[in-house]
Design a protein around this motif. Structure first.
Motif, PDB file in Angstrom:
ATOM      1  N   SER A 139     -28.899 -41.069 -33.935  1.00 45.47           N
ATOM      2  CA  SER A 139     -29.664 -40.308 -32.937  1.00 45.47           C
ATOM      3  C   SER A 139     -29.750 -41.134 -31.654  1.00 45.47           C
ATOM      4  O   SER A 139     -29.458 -42.349 -31.667  1.00 45.47           O
ATOM      5  CB  SER A 139     -31.068 -40.034 -33.461  1.00 45.47           C
ATOM      6  N   LYS A 140     -30.203 -40.486 -30.584  1.00 47.97           N
ATOM      7  CA  LYS A 140     -30.274 -41.197 -29.304  1.00 47.97           C
ATOM      8  C   LYS A 140     -31.242 -42.382 -29.374  1.00 47.97           C
ATOM      9  O   LYS A 140     -30.970 -43.446 -28.822  1.00 47.97           O
ATOM     10  CB  LYS A 140     -30.700 -40.223 -28.194  1.00 47.97           C
ATOM     11  N   GLY A 141     -32.340 -42.184 -30.074  1.00 48.03           N
ATOM     12  CA  GLY A 141     -33.332 -43.259 -30.204  1.00 48.03           C
ATOM     13  C   GLY A 141     -32.736 -44.464 -30.927  1.00 48.03           C
ATOM     14  O   GLY A 141     -32.947 -45.605 -30.534  1.00 48.03           O
ATOM     15  N   LEU A 142     -31.969 -44.178 -31.997  1.00 50.81           N
ATOM     16  CA  LEU A 142     -31.363 -45.283 -32.748  1.00 50.81           C
ATOM     17  C   LEU A 142     -30.295 -45.979 -31.904  1.00 50.81           C
ATOM     18  O   LEU A 142     -30.139 -47.194 -31.969  1.00 50.81           O
ATOM     19  CB  LEU A 142     -30.753 -44.760 -34.050  1.00 50.81           C
ATOM     20  N   ARG A 143     -29.588 -45.197 -31.094  1.00 51.36           N
ATOM     21  CA  ARG A 143     -28.567 -45.821 -30.228  1.00 51.36           C
ATOM     22  C   ARG A 143     -29.217 -46.755 -29.209  1.00 51.36           C
ATOM     23  O   ARG A 143     -28.678 -47.808 -28.901  1.00 51.36           O
ATOM     24  CB  ARG A 143     -27.765 -44.743 -29.493  1.00 51.36           C
ATOM     25  N   GLN A 144     -30.379 -46.328 -28.701  1.00 51.82           N
ATOM     26  CA  GLN A 144     -31.083 -47.199 -27.762  1.00 51.82           C
ATOM     27  C   GLN A 144     -31.454 -48.504 -28.458  1.00 51.82           C
ATOM     28  O   GLN A 144     -31.368 -49.570 -27.867  1.00 51.82           O
ATOM     29  CB  GLN A 144     -32.374 -46.536 -27.242  1.00 51.82           C
ATOM     30  N   ARG A 145     -31.840 -48.380 -29.731  1.00 53.70           N
ATOM     31  CA  ARG A 145     -32.209 -49.590 -30.466  1.00 53.70           C
ATOM     32  C   ARG A 145     -30.990 -50.487 -30.672  1.00 53.70           C
ATOM     33  O   ARG A 145     -31.101 -51.709 -30.597  1.00 53.70           O
ATOM     34  CB  ARG A 145     -32.802 -49.198 -31.831  1.00 53.70           C
ATOM     35  N   VAL A 146     -29.834 -49.869 -30.941  1.00 54.78           N
ATOM     36  CA  VAL A 146     -28.608 -50.677 -31.075  1.00 54.78           C
ATOM     37  C   VAL A 146     -28.319 -51.375 -29.745  1.00 54.78           C
ATOM     38  O   VAL A 146     -27.954 -52.552 -29.713  1.00 54.78           O
ATOM     39  CB  VAL A 146     -27.398 -49.796 -31.494  1.00 54.78           C
ATOM     40  N   GLY A 147     -28.526 -50.626 -28.644  1.00 53.60           N
ATOM     41  CA  GLY A 147     -28.317 -51.222 -27.312  1.00 53.60           C
ATOM     42  C   GLY A 147     -29.230 -52.427 -27.103  1.00 53.60           C
ATOM     43  O   GLY A 147     -28.812 -53.448 -26.563  1.00 53.60           O
TER      44      GLY A 147
ATOM     45  N   GLU B 176     -34.000 -47.720 -17.343  1.00 52.81           N
ATOM     46  CA  GLU B 176     -34.525 -46.488 -17.955  1.00 52.81           C
ATOM     47  C   GLU B 176     -34.379 -46.510 -19.482  1.00 52.81           C
ATOM     48  O   GLU B 176     -33.722 -45.641 -20.057  1.00 52.81           O
ATOM     49  CB  GLU B 176     -33.775 -45.256 -17.405  1.00 52.81           C
ATOM     50  N   PRO B 177     -34.980 -47.484 -20.159  1.00 49.93           N
ATOM     51  CA  PRO B 177     -34.718 -47.607 -21.598  1.00 49.93           C
ATOM     52  C   PRO B 177     -35.261 -46.458 -22.436  1.00 49.93           C
ATOM     53  O   PRO B 177     -34.827 -46.278 -23.565  1.00 49.93           O
ATOM     54  CB  PRO B 177     -35.406 -48.927 -21.974  1.00 49.93           C
ATOM     55  N   THR B 178     -36.210 -45.688 -21.896  1.00 50.61           N
ATOM     56  CA  THR B 178     -36.764 -44.600 -22.714  1.00 50.61           C
ATOM     57  C   THR B 178     -36.327 -43.222 -22.216  1.00 50.61           C
ATOM     58  O   THR B 178     -36.836 -42.216 -22.684  1.00 50.61           O
ATOM     59  CB  THR B 178     -38.308 -44.644 -22.709  1.00 50.61           C
ATOM     60  N   SER B 179     -35.353 -43.231 -21.313  1.00 52.67           N
ATOM     61  CA  SER B 179     -34.908 -41.949 -20.755  1.00 52.67           C
ATOM     62  C   SER B 179     -34.334 -41.049 -21.850  1.00 52.67           C
ATOM     63  O   SER B 179     -33.465 -41.458 -22.623  1.00 52.67           O
ATOM     64  CB  SER B 179     -33.844 -42.248 -19.691  1.00 52.67           C
TER      65      SER B 179
ATOM     66  N   ALA C 207     -39.595 -43.288 -27.917  1.00 52.14           N
ATOM     67  CA  ALA C 207     -39.948 -44.029 -26.699  1.00 52.14           C
ATOM     68  C   ALA C 207     -40.993 -45.094 -27.024  1.00 52.14           C
ATOM     69  O   ALA C 207     -40.909 -46.229 -26.546  1.00 52.14           O
ATOM     70  CB  ALA C 207     -40.489 -43.065 -25.648  1.00 52.14           C
ATOM     71  N   HIS C 208     -41.947 -44.726 -27.881  1.00 52.05           N
ATOM     72  CA  HIS C 208     -42.996 -45.670 -28.265  1.00 52.05           C
ATOM     73  C   HIS C 208     -42.387 -46.882 -28.979  1.00 52.05           C
ATOM     74  O   HIS C 208     -42.775 -48.025 -28.737  1.00 52.05           O
ATOM     75  CB  HIS C 208     -43.996 -44.946 -29.174  1.00 52.05           C
ATOM     76  N   GLU C 209     -41.410 -46.609 -29.837  1.00 48.36           N
ATOM     77  CA  GLU C 209     -40.755 -47.710 -30.569  1.00 48.36           C
ATOM     78  C   GLU C 209     -40.044 -48.659 -29.604  1.00 48.36           C
ATOM     79  O   GLU C 209     -40.124 -49.874 -29.741  1.00 48.36           O
ATOM     80  CB  GLU C 209     -39.741 -47.140 -31.560  1.00 48.36           C
ATOM     81  N   VAL C 210     -39.370 -48.059 -28.622  1.00 46.51           N
ATOM     82  CA  VAL C 210     -38.639 -48.892 -27.648  1.00 46.51           C
ATOM     83  C   VAL C 210     -39.624 -49.739 -26.837  1.00 46.51           C
ATOM     84  O   VAL C 210     -39.391 -50.921 -26.590  1.00 46.51           O
ATOM     85  CB  VAL C 210     -37.752 -48.013 -26.735  1.00 46.51           C
ATOM     86  N   LEU C 211     -40.759 -49.128 -26.480  1.00 47.11           N
ATOM     87  CA  LEU C 211     -41.758 -49.881 -25.707  1.00 47.11           C
ATOM     88  C   LEU C 211     -42.327 -51.039 -26.524  1.00 47.11           C
ATOM     89  O   LEU C 211     -42.561 -52.129 -26.000  1.00 47.11           O
ATOM     90  CB  LEU C 211     -42.884 -48.952 -25.249  1.00 47.11           C
ATOM     91  N   ASP C 212     -42.513 -50.797 -27.829  1.00 47.69           N
ATOM     92  CA  ASP C 212     -42.979 -51.887 -28.696  1.00 47.69           C
ATOM     93  C   ASP C 212     -41.959 -53.024 -28.717  1.00 47.69           C
ATOM     94  O   ASP C 212     -42.319 -54.204 -28.732  1.00 47.69           O
ATOM     95  CB  ASP C 212     -43.197 -51.365 -30.125  1.00 47.69           C
ATOM     96  N   LEU C 213     -40.682 -52.637 -28.725  1.00 40.62           N
ATOM     97  CA  LEU C 213     -39.637 -53.669 -28.731  1.00 40.62           C
ATOM     98  C   LEU C 213     -39.666 -54.484 -27.441  1.00 40.62           C
ATOM     99  O   LEU C 213     -39.497 -55.702 -27.457  1.00 40.62           O
ATOM    100  CB  LEU C 213     -38.253 -53.018 -28.885  1.00 40.62           C
ATOM    101  N   ILE C 214     -39.917 -53.803 -26.331  1.00 41.72           N
ATOM    102  CA  ILE C 214     -39.987 -54.518 -25.042  1.00 41.72           C
ATOM    103  C   ILE C 214     -41.180 -55.478 -25.045  1.00 41.72           C
ATOM    104  O   ILE C 214     -41.075 -56.604 -24.585  1.00 41.72           O
ATOM    105  CB  ILE C 214     -40.067 -53.523 -23.871  1.00 41.72           C
ATOM    106  N   ASN C 215     -42.279 -55.013 -25.622  1.00 42.92           N
ATOM    107  CA  ASN C 215     -43.440 -55.897 -25.764  1.00 42.92           C
ATOM    108  C   ASN C 215     -43.087 -57.117 -26.589  1.00 42.92           C
ATOM    109  O   ASN C 215     -43.532 -58.229 -26.310  1.00 42.92           O
ATOM    110  CB  ASN C 215     -44.590 -55.142 -26.432  1.00 42.92           C
TER     111      ASN C 215
END
Lengths: 277, 296
Positions: free
Chosen positions: B119-127, B143-146, B153-161
C-alpha cells in the motif's frame, strides 16, 4: 570520491533482478533468439551434400550476419528503456540522491544489458555449430563455420556491436521523454554498424583475421567515444527537472550573506540557527 | 527563478519545517541542497560540507532525501530495494543495517514482499527505511504524508519523531501545517523568497498581539468603564453581543485583574480565555501580506 566498482555492481545486480521479473524483457529475450536461430538453421540444412565450396561459404557468411543481429538489436530495445523508464517509474530521483556517479550508473546499466545479450549471442553461435556438426549433410558447412576469421569476428563483434547499441540506446534514453520514442530510435540507431558486418559477410571484403581485428578496433574506439558522449549527455538536472543545468559562475556567483533574510516588517530579526531571533 | 534571497541555518538534531504554497520553491530548495540541482548563485553548507559541484557525492553520502513519491522498484522486494541502496552507499555487509532499518519502520515481516504489492503507506515506510540506511546526518523529507490516510500519516509522523530522538537533523517540507506545528522545532515560510523563520510560538507572538477573550452572560452596559481602567489592558473591542477581545501584554497575569473588574461591575462571567492563533494563521498572514508574491 572515486569511481566505485561496488556501486556499479549494485546497479548491475538491480538491473539483472528487474529483467528477471519483467515479462517484456523475458519475452523479448526468448523470442528474438528463436527468430535468429531458426533462419540460420534453415540456411544450413538447405545446403545439399553436392553444393560447392563457394556457395557453402556464401550461405554460411549470411548465417554469421544473422547471428550478430541478435546481440546488436536486443540491447538497443532494453538500453533505450534504461533511463527514461526509470524516470517514468519515479525511481531515477532517489538513485541520483545517493553518492552514485553517472559513470557508475551508466556502466552498471550497460553491463546489465551486455551480459544477457552477448551471452545469448554466444549460445546461439554454439547451438548452430553443434547442429551443423550433428545434422549438416554437407561436410563443407562444418569447415566453413569453423573458419578462424569467422569465429574471431563472432567473438569480438558480438560485445562490440552490443556496446554500440547500448550506448546509443542509453544516450537516446537520457534525452527522450517517452519510452516508445526512445525504443524506436534506439532500434534504428543500432543498425548502421551491422552494415559493416554485412559487407564482410557478403564477401565484399574478404574475411581475414586482420580485417576482423581492424573492424573490432574501430568498433571499440567507437564504443569508447560513445560512452564519453553519453556521459556528457547525462545531465542530472535535466533528468530531474526537464530543464538544462544552469551552472553557478566560478567562485559561486553573488552570495547572500548568512542571516540576511527578507521578511515583512513586523516579523524582522535574524536567524542564528538556534531559534533565537 | 524558483527561489531567491533565502538564507537560514538548521542546527544539528533539529526538526526544521519548510512551508510554502505550491510553486514557492520548496522542492527546488531541497533538490539544490541535495546537490541534484546546481544553484545559479549563492552559497550553502550541507552537513558541514560546502555545496560545490565537486562535493556532490560527498554530501550525498551524508544525507538522505525522501521525495514525495518514494520511487521504489516495484518488481523488486523490499529487501532487494534496500540492498541496492546499501550498495550505492558503499556498504559491504548491509544485512544487519537493512535489518535495523526495517525494524525501525516495523516492516521486518514484509521484507520479502514485492514493493508493487504494498500500500502507499507501506511504501512510504520503505522509503523511510531506505533513507535510514546510510545513517544520514541530515534527512530531507518532501511531503512524507502526502496522500496517506490518517492512520498511515500518524505512523509516518511517529517515525519522524523517532528520527529526532536518534539525533538526525530533519528538513521537513510539508503542506500540512498541523503536522509542522506538532513536529517542528522551527519553521521557515517560503514564497519564492524567505518570509520568516522561527519557532511556531515565536512567529505567533511576532505576528499577532496577545489577547484575552471575555464572555459574559449578558452584554455589559458600559464596557469601556470596565476595561478602560483595568491594569494591563491596552485596548478592547466587542466580538459578538456579550463577548469582548482585550489586547494585553501578559494574558496569564492580566486575566485576574480583568476578572476582578468584571465582578466589581456586577457582570456574570462565563469565560476568560487566551486567544490562540494557529500556525495556519501565521502562514496565511505571511503569505497574504506578501505584496511581491501578489504582484507575481
Amino acid at each position: 570520491m572515486k569511481f566505485s566498482v561496488g556501486r556499479m555492481t549494485a546497479v548491475l545486480r538491480k538491473e539483472l533482478r528487474e529483467y528477471r521479473r519483467s515479462p517484456f524483457i523475458i519475452g523479448t529475450m526468448a523470442v528474438l533468439p528463436l527468430v535468429f536461430l531458426v533462419e540460420p538453421l534453415v540456411i544450413i540444412f538447405r545446403i545439399g551434400p553436392t553444393v560447392g565450396a563457394v556457395a557453402v561459404d556464401r550461405a554460411v557468411s549470411s548465417t554469421f550476419l544473422l547471428l550478430l543481429v541478435a546481440p546488436a538489436l536486443l540491447p538497443a530495445v532494453i538500453a533505450a528503456y534504461s533511463v527514461v523508464g526509470e524516470r517514468e517509474q519515479g525511481t531515477l530521483e532517489p538513485l541520483l540522491t545517493t553518492p552514485l556517479r553517472r559513470e557508475e550508473l551508466l556502466l552498471g546499466k550497460a553491463l546489465g544489458v551486455v551480459v544477457p545479450a552477448v551471452g545469448m549471442g554466444y549460445i546461439l553461435f554454439a547451438v548452430i555449430q553443434l547442429c551443423a556438426r550433428l545434422f549438416a549433410t554437407n561436410p563443407l558447412v562444418v569447415s566453413a563455420l569453423g573458419q578462424g576469421p569467422h569465429i574471431l569476428a563472432e567473438i569480438l563483434f558480438a560485445p562490440l556491436l552490443a556496446g554500440w547499441s547500448i550506448w546509443v540506446g542509453i544516450g537516446i534514453s537520457a534525452r527522450a521523454s517517452d519510452v516508445r520514442v526512445a525504443q524506436q530510435l534506439g532500434t534504428l540507431s543500432s543498425l548502421p554498424p551491422l552494415a559493416v558486418v554485412a559487407l564482410v559477410s557478403f564477401n565484399v571484403f574478404t574475411p581475414s583475421v586482420t580485417l576482423a581485428v581492424v573492424f573490432a578496433v574501430i568498433l571499440l574506439v567507437a564504443d569508447i567515444v560513445l560512452f564519453r558522449i553519453v556521459s556528457a549527455l547525462f545531465d542530472r538536472e535535466r533528468l530531474i527537472t526537464g530543464a538544462g543545468a544552469q551552472r553557478a559562475p566560478a567562485g559561486g556567483g553573488a552570495v547572500t550573506a548568512p542571516g540576511q533574510v527578507r521578511r515583512i516588517p513586523r516579523v524582522g530579526g535574524s536567524d542564528d540557527g538556534r531559534g533565537n531571533p | 527563478m524558483a527561489f531567491d534571497d533565502v538564507s537560514f541555518t538548521v542546527a544539528p538534531g533539529e526538526v526544521f519545517g519548510f512551508l510554502g504554497p505550491n510553486g514557492a520553491g520548496k522542492t527546488t530548495t531541497v533538490r539544490t541542497l541535495g546537490t541534484l540541482i546546481a544553484p545559479t548563485s549563492g552559497s550553502a553548507s550541507v552537513a558541514g560540507i560546502p555545496l560545490t559541484s565537486n562535493n556532490g557525492p560527498e554530501i550525498r553520502q551524508r544525507i538522505a532525501i525522501m521525495p514525495e513519491n518514494p520511487g521504489l522498484y516495484k518488481r523488486l522486494t523490499v529487501v532487494e530495494n534496500l540492498q541496492l541502496f546499501a550498495g550505492l552507499y558503499g556498504q559491504r555487509n548491509p544485512g544487519p543495517r537493512i535489518g535495523e532499518a526495517l525494524e525501525s519502520v516495523n516492516l521486518t515481516a514484509r521484507a520479502h514482499d514485492l514493493c508493487g504489492n504494498l500500500s502507499k503507506g507501506l511504501r512510504q515506510r520503505v522509503g523511510l527505511a531506505r533513507a535510514l540506511l546510510n545513517e544520514p546526518a541530515v534527512m530531507f523529507l518532501d511531503e512524507p504524508t502526502s496522500g496517506l490516510d490518517p492512520v498511515a500519516a500518524h505512523e509516518v509522523l511517529d517515525l519522524i519523531n523517532g528520527l529526532r530522538q536518534r539525533g538526525v537533523t530533519v528538513f521537513l517540507t510539508t503542506h500540512r501545517l498541523d503536522e509542522a506545528e506538532r513536529l517542528c522545532d522551527r519553521v521557515a515560510i517560503l514564497n519564492t523568497t524567505l518570509r520568516s523563520v522561527g519557532r511556531p510560538d515565536e512567529l505567533r507572538e511576532r505576528l499577532f498581539s496577545r489577547s484575552l477573550v471575555v464572555e459574559t452572560l449578558a452584554p455589559l452596559p458600559a464596557p469601556d468603564a470596565v476595561f478602560g481602567p483595568t491594569t494591563g489592558v491596552e485596548s478592547w473591542r466587542p466580538e459578538g453581543p456579550s463577548s469582548y477581545v482585550l489586547t494585553v501584554d501578559d494574558p496569564r497575569n492580566i486575566a485576574p485583574h480583568v476578572t476582578r473588574a468584571l465582578v466589581s461591575a456586577g457582570a456574570d462571567v462565563v469565560s476568560i480565555t487566551e486567544s490562540q492563533h494557529s500556525l495556519e494563521d501565521v502562514y496565511l498572514q505571511l503569505i497574504n501580506d506578501d505584496p511581491e508574491a501578489a504582484a507575481r
